[in-house]
Design an enzyme around this catalytic site. Structure first.
Site: not given
Ligand code: IMP
Ligand code: MG
Length: 172
Positions: A100, A131, A151, A158, A164
């Site tokens: 992810d 990132k 974040f 999640d 999610r």
């Protein structure tokens, strides 16, 4: 859900378009002869992987791996524990790890060598989000988006197991 997420960073349509682009990049990089095995890193990759395989026009097989989330002890020992790893033999397989998000790259640094140890022919990484907070030894070959250092939740990601299910990616 405990708290509504803040700003939408990637909406559903933007993600869908990018996932189709990634599928094309992957199909160009591999042929049908590669018997490509997509290994989804659970749980975060499940939504992305489901969309990605349906956009892929080369035959692939799908399996998963679960790594125990690392505490401090695990980082210092340099050990990663698989809670689950694809049952099919990995020897000789072309593997595409599907993540992810790559944040510090620590997960990859620990997982990729273990897959190579099991005799994988090649291990490449496809991450929806990157990132780039720290340099990993392993650079994802396929990246959906260069993500902001926020974040992020949704589309599989999640916060304490919430969010999610969101069809978009938002910043908390
Ligand atoms: P890394 O080992 O630091 O690259 O961390 C990768 C894992 O941390 C991802 O697979 C996610 O499970 C989790 N993670 C990192 N950043 C985020 C975020 O912004 N939202 C949700 N999970 C994250
Ligand atoms: Mg993850």
């Amino acid at each position: 859900m405990s708290r509504l997420p803040g700003r939408v960073v990637y909406d559903a349509e933007t993600i869908e378009r990018r996932v189709r682009g990634l599928a094309e990049e992957i199909a160009c990089a591999y042929g049908a002869d590669d018997r490509l095995l997509l290994l989804g890193v659970l749980k975060g990759s499940f939504v992305f992987l489901a969309d990605l395989v349906r956009a892929l026009e080369i035959p692939v097989q799908v399996d998963f791996l679960v790594v125990s989330s690392y505490g401090d002890a695990m980082v210092s020992s340099g050990e990663v524990r698989f809670e689950y790893l694809a049952r099919a033999p990995l020897a000789g397989r072309s593997i595409l790890l599907v993540e992810d998000i790559v944040d510090t790259g620590r997960t990859l640094d620990q997982v990729v060598p273990l897959l190579l140890e099991r005799g994988a022919r090649s291990v490449e990484i496809c991450a929806l989000l990157h990132k780039r907070r720290a340099s990993s030894r392993y650079e994802p070959r396929f990246v959906g988006f260069e993500a902001p250092d926020d974040f992020l939740v949704g589309y599989g990601l999640d916060h304490a197991e919430d969010f999610r299910q969101l069809p978009y990616v938002a910043s908390l």
